[in-house]
Design a protein around this motif. Structure first.
Motif, mmCIF file in Angstrom:
data_model
loop_
_atom_site.group_PDB
_atom_site.id
_atom_site.type_symbol
_atom_site.label_atom_id
_atom_site.label_comp_id
_atom_site.label_asym_id
_atom_site.label_seq_id
_atom_site.Cartn_x
_atom_site.Cartn_y
_atom_site.Cartn_z
ATOM 1 N N PRO A 12 35.763 83.975 -16.422
ATOM 2 C CA PRO A 12 36.768 84.867 -16.235
ATOM 3 C C PRO A 12 36.246 86.080 -15.470
ATOM 4 N N THR A 13 35.269 86.720 -15.903
ATOM 5 C CA THR A 13 34.628 87.986 -15.384
ATOM 6 C C THR A 13 34.037 87.630 -14.195
ATOM 7 N N VAL A 14 33.178 86.483 -14.144
ATOM 8 C CA VAL A 14 32.560 86.157 -12.901
ATOM 9 C C VAL A 14 33.661 85.829 -11.813
ATOM 10 N N GLY A 15 34.839 85.230 -12.156
ATOM 11 C CA GLY A 15 35.918 84.958 -11.327
ATOM 12 C C GLY A 15 36.333 86.203 -10.584
ATOM 13 N N ARG A 16 36.331 87.371 -11.574
ATOM 14 C CA ARG A 16 36.948 88.526 -11.075
ATOM 15 C C ARG A 16 36.032 89.407 -9.976
ATOM 16 N N VAL A 17 34.766 89.219 -10.280
ATOM 17 C CA VAL A 17 33.820 89.884 -9.504
ATOM 18 C C VAL A 17 33.520 89.078 -8.140
ATOM 19 N N LEU A 18 33.830 87.736 -8.303
ATOM 20 C CA LEU A 18 33.958 86.902 -6.904
ATOM 21 C C LEU A 18 35.049 87.303 -6.158
ATOM 22 N N ALA A 19 36.080 87.433 -6.857
ATOM 23 C CA ALA A 19 37.168 87.794 -6.027
ATOM 24 C C ALA A 19 37.203 89.179 -5.457
ATOM 25 N N ASP A 20 36.517 90.302 -6.089
ATOM 26 C CA ASP A 20 36.307 91.523 -5.496
ATOM 27 C C ASP A 20 35.510 91.294 -4.312
ATOM 28 N N PHE A 21 34.321 90.629 -4.454
ATOM 29 C CA PHE A 21 33.527 90.512 -3.409
ATOM 30 C C PHE A 21 34.208 89.768 -2.008
ATOM 31 N N HIS A 52 27.494 93.371 -14.231
ATOM 32 C CA HIS A 52 27.792 91.873 -13.699
ATOM 33 C C HIS A 52 27.772 91.853 -12.341
ATOM 34 N N ARG A 53 28.441 93.035 -11.583
ATOM 35 C CA ARG A 53 28.666 92.677 -10.332
ATOM 36 C C ARG A 53 27.012 92.918 -9.592
ATOM 37 N N VAL A 54 26.268 93.616 -10.281
ATOM 38 C CA VAL A 54 24.995 93.656 -9.563
ATOM 39 C C VAL A 54 24.262 92.227 -9.823
ATOM 40 N N GLY A 55 24.350 91.794 -11.062
ATOM 41 C CA GLY A 55 23.918 90.418 -11.212
ATOM 42 C C GLY A 55 24.381 89.144 -10.392
ATOM 43 N N VAL A 56 25.751 89.143 -10.208
ATOM 44 C CA VAL A 56 26.212 88.373 -9.235
ATOM 45 C C VAL A 56 25.614 88.599 -7.795
ATOM 46 N N LEU A 57 25.531 89.733 -7.321
ATOM 47 C CA LEU A 57 25.249 90.037 -6.022
ATOM 48 C C LEU A 57 23.621 89.519 -5.775
ATOM 49 N N GLU A 58 22.694 89.895 -6.959
ATOM 50 C CA GLU A 58 21.501 89.512 -6.840
ATOM 51 C C GLU A 58 21.181 87.888 -6.874
ATOM 52 N N ALA A 59 22.125 87.158 -7.704
ATOM 53 C CA ALA A 59 21.814 85.888 -7.746
ATOM 54 C C ALA A 59 22.340 85.263 -6.435
ATOM 55 N N LEU A 60 23.393 85.712 -5.744
ATOM 56 C CA LEU A 60 23.805 85.189 -4.463
ATOM 57 C C LEU A 60 22.957 85.658 -3.333
ATOM 58 N N ARG A 61 22.099 86.688 -3.469
ATOM 59 C CA ARG A 61 21.025 86.705 -2.414
ATOM 60 C C ARG A 61 20.159 85.743 -2.358
ATOM 61 N N ASP A 62 19.861 84.948 -3.270
ATOM 62 C CA ASP A 62 18.940 83.913 -3.496
ATOM 63 C C ASP A 62 19.443 82.711 -2.893
ATOM 64 N N GLY A 63 20.797 82.710 -2.519
ATOM 65 C CA GLY A 63 21.297 81.409 -2.121
ATOM 66 C C GLY A 63 22.702 81.181 -2.623
ATOM 67 N N PRO A 64 23.358 80.100 -2.034
ATOM 68 C CA PRO A 64 24.600 79.847 -2.526
ATOM 69 C C PRO A 64 24.705 79.269 -4.031
ATOM 70 N N THR A 65 25.460 79.591 -4.604
ATOM 71 C CA THR A 65 25.568 79.336 -6.120
ATOM 72 C C THR A 65 26.786 79.091 -6.542
ATOM 73 N N ASP A 66 27.237 78.084 -7.639
ATOM 74 C CA ASP A 66 28.432 78.025 -8.157
ATOM 75 C C ASP A 66 28.592 78.853 -9.346
ATOM 76 N N ARG A 67 30.000 78.711 -9.845
ATOM 77 C CA ARG A 67 30.253 79.776 -10.815
ATOM 78 C C ARG A 67 29.597 79.612 -12.223
ATOM 79 N N ARG A 68 29.364 78.364 -12.446
ATOM 80 C CA ARG A 68 28.625 78.105 -13.773
ATOM 81 C C ARG A 68 27.325 78.571 -13.630
ATOM 82 N N GLU A 69 26.394 78.504 -12.680
ATOM 83 C CA GLU A 69 25.256 79.181 -12.601
ATOM 84 C C GLU A 69 25.235 80.601 -12.551
ATOM 85 N N LEU A 70 26.299 81.078 -11.953
ATOM 86 C CA LEU A 70 26.289 82.671 -11.942
ATOM 87 C C LEU A 70 26.620 83.085 -13.316
#
Length: 263
Positions: A36-45, A9-27
């Motif tokens: 909740p999982t995406v929220g934790r990843v974003l908080a870690d980042f 999930h961390r890798v997936g979020v990082l890859e998605a964000l590399r393509d440009g700003p993204t909201d949580r629903r899209e992530l």
């Protein structure tokens, strides 16, 4: 590296964000992770200073972009390494301009347990489905591949190939009448070259929109693997190498085949 690689999930979020700003629903949609999982990843980042928030959208900081570029490049490199691991010793390191990146999306046909014919069958399918074949090699393929090639040339396939003198002799020994008939076709150009690049480990072939490396055992001459791709960069590289070899080669008069037959 461990922090990222331990979580898809961390890798997936990082890859998605590399393509440009993204909201949580899209992530969530892209990664398949819960909110909740995406929220934790974003908080870690965010804690690592890798991202900033602008309203509902999250975007990478310059530091985050640096991490994304380097980590994802490493991941891609390791995926290529895993694919080519069993055939690395046959790759064309002497052919100018070669890079493993050219074959990142390649199909690797390698003998499986108890079934050694996978590369032979792959090569046969590539030849049979093509309207043109160019390349060079210094081995004599299995008789099934030779028959496939000869039949395709006689049916009109454009054929332009460079062989060593020894390979020409071996082909003629396989079936003198068939080889002579093929060499006499207007759509066939057969050339000879004494020292092909990487001749002790592999040959190069270009069939329509694909480029391939035919790997063979240096001691037995057996075809041990076929690595082929439709990547345009790989095809352009293969064509440039072939044209260089072709310019150094000598055309063979069909009438000369008989003189090359083994005594």
């Amino acid at each position: 590296v461990q922090f990222l690689s331990a979580s898809a999930h961390r890798v997936g979020v990082l890859e998605a964000l590399r393509d440009g700003p993204t909201d949580r629903r899209e992530l969530c949609a892209v990664t398949g992770a819960s909110s909740p999982t995406v929220g934790r990843v974003l908080a870690d980042f965010e804690e690592r200073r890798w991202l900033v928030r602008d309203g509902p959208a999250y975007g990478l900081t310059p530091l985050g972009e640096y991490v994304a570029d380097r980590f994802l490049a490493l991941r891609d490199a390791m995926e290529i390494e895993e694919k080519l691991r069993d055939v690395w010793q046959w790759l064309p390191v002497e052919m100018p301009g070669f890079s493993v990146d050219l074959f990142a999306d390649a199909v690797v046909s390698y003998p499986g347990p108890g079934y050694p014919y996978t590369p032979v069958e792959r090569l046969g399918r590539l030849i049979a489905s093509s309207s043109s074949l160019r390349g060079f090699d210094n081995i004599v393929y299995k008789s099934s591949n030779l028959e496939t090639t000869c039949g395709a040339v006689l049916d009109g396939m454009a054929f332009e190939y460079v062989f060593t003198p020894e390979t020409l002799e071996g082909m003629f020994a396989w079936n003198p009448d068939r080889i002579t008939e093929v060499a006499a076709c207007e759509n066939a150009t057969v050339l000879v070259h004494d020292h092909l690049p990487d001749g002790d480990r592999c040959g190069l072939g270009i069939v329509d929109d694909r480029a391939g490396i035919c790997c063979h055992d240096a001691d037995t001459g057996a075809l041990v693997a076929v690595v082929d791709t439709d990547a345009p960069e790989a095809r352009e590289w293969a064509i440039s190498v072939f044209e260089r070899v072709r310019a150094e080669a000598t055309p063979i008069d069909p009438a000369a085949f008989e003189s090359r037959a083994p005594s």
